[in-house]
Design an enzyme around this catalytic site. Structure first.
Site, mmCIF file in Angstrom:
data_model
loop_
_atom_site.group_PDB
_atom_site.id
_atom_site.type_symbol
_atom_site.label_atom_id
_atom_site.label_comp_id
_atom_site.label_asym_id
_atom_site.label_seq_id
_atom_site.Cartn_x
_atom_site.Cartn_y
_atom_site.Cartn_z
ATOM 1 N N HIS A 53 70.613 77.555 40.078
ATOM 2 C CA HIS A 53 71.923 77.307 39.295
ATOM 3 C C HIS A 53 71.337 76.637 38.114
ATOM 4 O O HIS A 53 71.839 76.239 37.536
ATOM 5 C CB HIS A 53 71.987 75.727 40.244
ATOM 6 C CG HIS A 53 73.445 77.005 41.766
ATOM 7 N ND1 HIS A 53 73.309 76.695 42.368
ATOM 8 C CD2 HIS A 53 73.842 78.163 40.833
ATOM 9 C CE1 HIS A 53 73.835 77.518 43.323
ATOM 10 N NE2 HIS A 53 74.601 78.203 42.553
ATOM 11 N N LYS B 21 86.316 77.909 52.962
ATOM 12 C CA LYS B 21 85.033 77.789 53.391
ATOM 13 C C LYS B 21 84.645 76.197 53.778
ATOM 14 O O LYS B 21 85.888 75.452 53.656
ATOM 15 C CB LYS B 21 83.921 77.542 52.153
ATOM 16 C CG LYS B 21 84.546 79.101 51.295
ATOM 17 C CD LYS B 21 82.985 78.972 50.129
ATOM 18 C CE LYS B 21 82.819 80.745 49.456
ATOM 19 N NZ LYS B 21 81.343 80.355 48.324
ATOM 20 N N ARG C 113 72.875 87.752 39.415
ATOM 21 C CA ARG C 113 71.712 88.020 40.027
ATOM 22 C C ARG C 113 71.351 89.503 40.599
ATOM 23 O O ARG C 113 69.586 89.891 40.042
ATOM 24 C CB ARG C 113 71.020 87.435 41.461
ATOM 25 C CG ARG C 113 71.209 85.708 41.573
ATOM 26 C CD ARG C 113 72.052 85.324 42.470
ATOM 27 N NE ARG C 113 73.004 85.632 43.240
ATOM 28 C CZ ARG C 113 73.674 85.365 44.581
ATOM 29 N NH1 ARG C 113 72.577 84.362 44.822
ATOM 30 N NH2 ARG C 113 74.422 86.460 44.918
ATOM 31 N N SER D 74 73.005 79.829 47.276
ATOM 32 C CA SER D 74 73.416 78.650 48.317
ATOM 33 C C SER D 74 72.775 78.668 49.953
ATOM 34 O O SER D 74 72.546 78.282 51.076
ATOM 35 C CB SER D 74 74.432 78.204 48.181
ATOM 36 O OG SER D 74 74.087 78.067 47.061
#
Length: 162
Positions: free
Chosen positions: A18, A42, A91, A130
């Site tokens: 990040h 979440k 990614r 994460s």
């Protein structure tokens, strides 16, 4: 003309991947806002306030970066705050498939002229997520060099209280 961009994520926790995207995109725009998304679906490790504070600490040397948080539809936040671009990090090809769908939907929802900008993550961080960081730390694994040092201390502190 001043250009303003938004880089969003849950940042739970923020990783060096990040930070790499933030640092690189801060050089492309006059102002970069790091937007911490609050997703009611979440169960984050860190509160909204903790995530904002950690990102502010890590990016304090980047003069044109500020941190905010929001709930709701990304396009509403982007339109309301008159951003020129939304930055997204990629990614892998699986990220691209998801992100292109989101960008195309957002193109329908964004005000005219707002662009989605994709940056490839630096290869040394391309495998970091994460959720992976949290899993490794929860099992007492080492993630040195994958998250900013002071954030690492806070992650360990969270898991030591559990």
């Amino acid at each position: 003309m001043t250009t303003r961009a938004l880089y969003t994520g849950s940042f739970d926790p923020m990783t060096n991947g990040h930070l790499d995207i933030i640092t690189r995109s801060s050089k492309m725009f006059d102002e970069l806002v790091v937007g911490v998304i609050v997703n009611p679906n979440k169960n984050p490790l860190f509160t909204r306030e903790e995530r904002v504070e950690m990102i502010q600490e890590v990016t304090s040397d980047l003069e044109n970066v500020r941190v905010d948080s929001f709930e709701g539809l990304l396009a509403d936040y982007v339109n309301r705050n008159h951003f020129d671009a939304v930055v997204r990090g990629l990614r892998a090809t699986s990220d691209f498939e998801y992100e292109i769908q989101m960008a195309q939907m957002n193109a329908c929802l964004f005000d005219k002229g707002i662009e989605s900008v994709f940056l490839m993550t630096s290869p040394r961080y391309s495998f970091i997520s994460s959720s992976m960081i949290k899993e490794v730390v929860s099992l007492n694994g080492c993630v040195d060099g994958l998250v900013p040092e002071h954030i690492m201390d806070r992650i360990k502190a969270k898991f030591s209280r559990r």
